[in-house]
Design a protein around this motif. Structure first.
Motif, PDB file in Angstrom:
ATOM      1  N   ALA A  17      -4.472   0.248   5.447  1.00 18.50           N
ATOM      2  CA  ALA A  17      -4.267  -0.678   4.051  1.00 18.50           C
ATOM      3  C   ALA A  17      -2.573  -2.479   4.312  1.00 18.50           C
ATOM      4  N   PHE A  18      -2.178  -1.353   5.871  1.00 23.03           N
ATOM      5  CA  PHE A  18      -0.917  -1.885   5.862  1.00 23.03           C
ATOM      6  C   PHE A  18      -1.351  -2.772   6.637  1.00 23.03           C
ATOM      7  N   VAL A  24       0.125  -6.929   5.422  1.00 25.55           N
ATOM      8  CA  VAL A  24       0.544  -7.797   6.596  1.00 25.55           C
ATOM      9  C   VAL A  24      -0.171  -8.777   7.150  1.00 25.55           C
ATOM     10  N   TYR A  25      -0.678  -9.006   7.603  1.00 23.04           N
ATOM     11  CA  TYR A  25      -1.952 -10.102   8.792  1.00 23.04           C
ATOM     12  C   TYR A  25      -3.133 -10.851   8.212  1.00 23.04           C
ATOM     13  N   PRO A  44       0.708  -1.756   0.170  1.00 20.07           N
ATOM     14  CA  PRO A  44       0.287  -0.151  -0.576  1.00 20.07           C
ATOM     15  C   PRO A  44       0.401   1.114  -0.190  1.00 20.07           C
ATOM     16  N   ASP A  45       0.526   2.581  -0.256  1.00 19.51           N
ATOM     17  CA  ASP A  45       0.743   3.630   0.028  1.00 19.51           C
ATOM     18  C   ASP A  45       0.631   4.030   1.236  1.00 19.51           C
ATOM     19  N   PRO A  46       2.111   4.543   1.726  1.00 19.86           N
ATOM     20  CA  PRO A  46       2.497   4.986   2.937  1.00 19.86           C
ATOM     21  C   PRO A  46       1.451   6.326   2.775  1.00 19.86           C
ATOM     22  N   ALA A  47       1.394   7.274   1.934  1.00 20.65           N
ATOM     23  CA  ALA A  47       0.791   8.654   2.255  1.00 20.65           C
ATOM     24  C   ALA A  47      -0.401   8.249   2.035  1.00 20.65           C
ATOM     25  N   ALA A  48      -1.348   7.475   1.152  1.00 17.35           N
ATOM     26  CA  ALA A  48      -3.019   7.477   1.208  1.00 17.35           C
ATOM     27  C   ALA A  48      -3.714   7.371   2.676  1.00 17.35           C
TER      28      ALA A  48
END
Length: 90
Positions: free
Chosen positions: A37-38, A42-43, A27-31
């Motif tokens: 989303a992260f 990951v999980y 995912p885009d970390p700035a979104a």
């Protein structure tokens, strides 16, 4: 299980490192909503029965990433290509 590397040929799966499903994208970390989303990235993964595109790293060979299409029920491999180029196996 043997994986046919497009560069090195057929090799034991012990020469490779398994990463997992090739479908998820980071995912885009700035979104907006990046934390959720992260977490999902990951999980929250599916565990499908049947054909699946997976990423494998040929650590004891050419050191390239491969996209391997493998049936998770039988371990039968139907396709292997370089992950970044989409080149077909020989």
């Amino acid at each position: 299980m043997r994986i046919t590397c497009p560069y090195c040929g057929a090799r034991s799966s012990h020469e490779f490192a398994y990463l997992g499903d090739a479908a998820p994208t980071r995912p885009d970390p700035a979104a907006p909503g990046a934390d959720a989303a992260f977490h999902a990235y990951v999980y929250e993964r599916d565990n499908p029965a049947g054909p699946l595109d997976e990423l494998w790293y040929h650590s004891a060979g050419c050191r390239r990433w491969l996209k391997v299409t493998r049936d998770t029920r039988t371990h039968a491999i139907t396709a292997v290509v370089f992950a970044e180029a989409g080149e077909a196996a020989r």
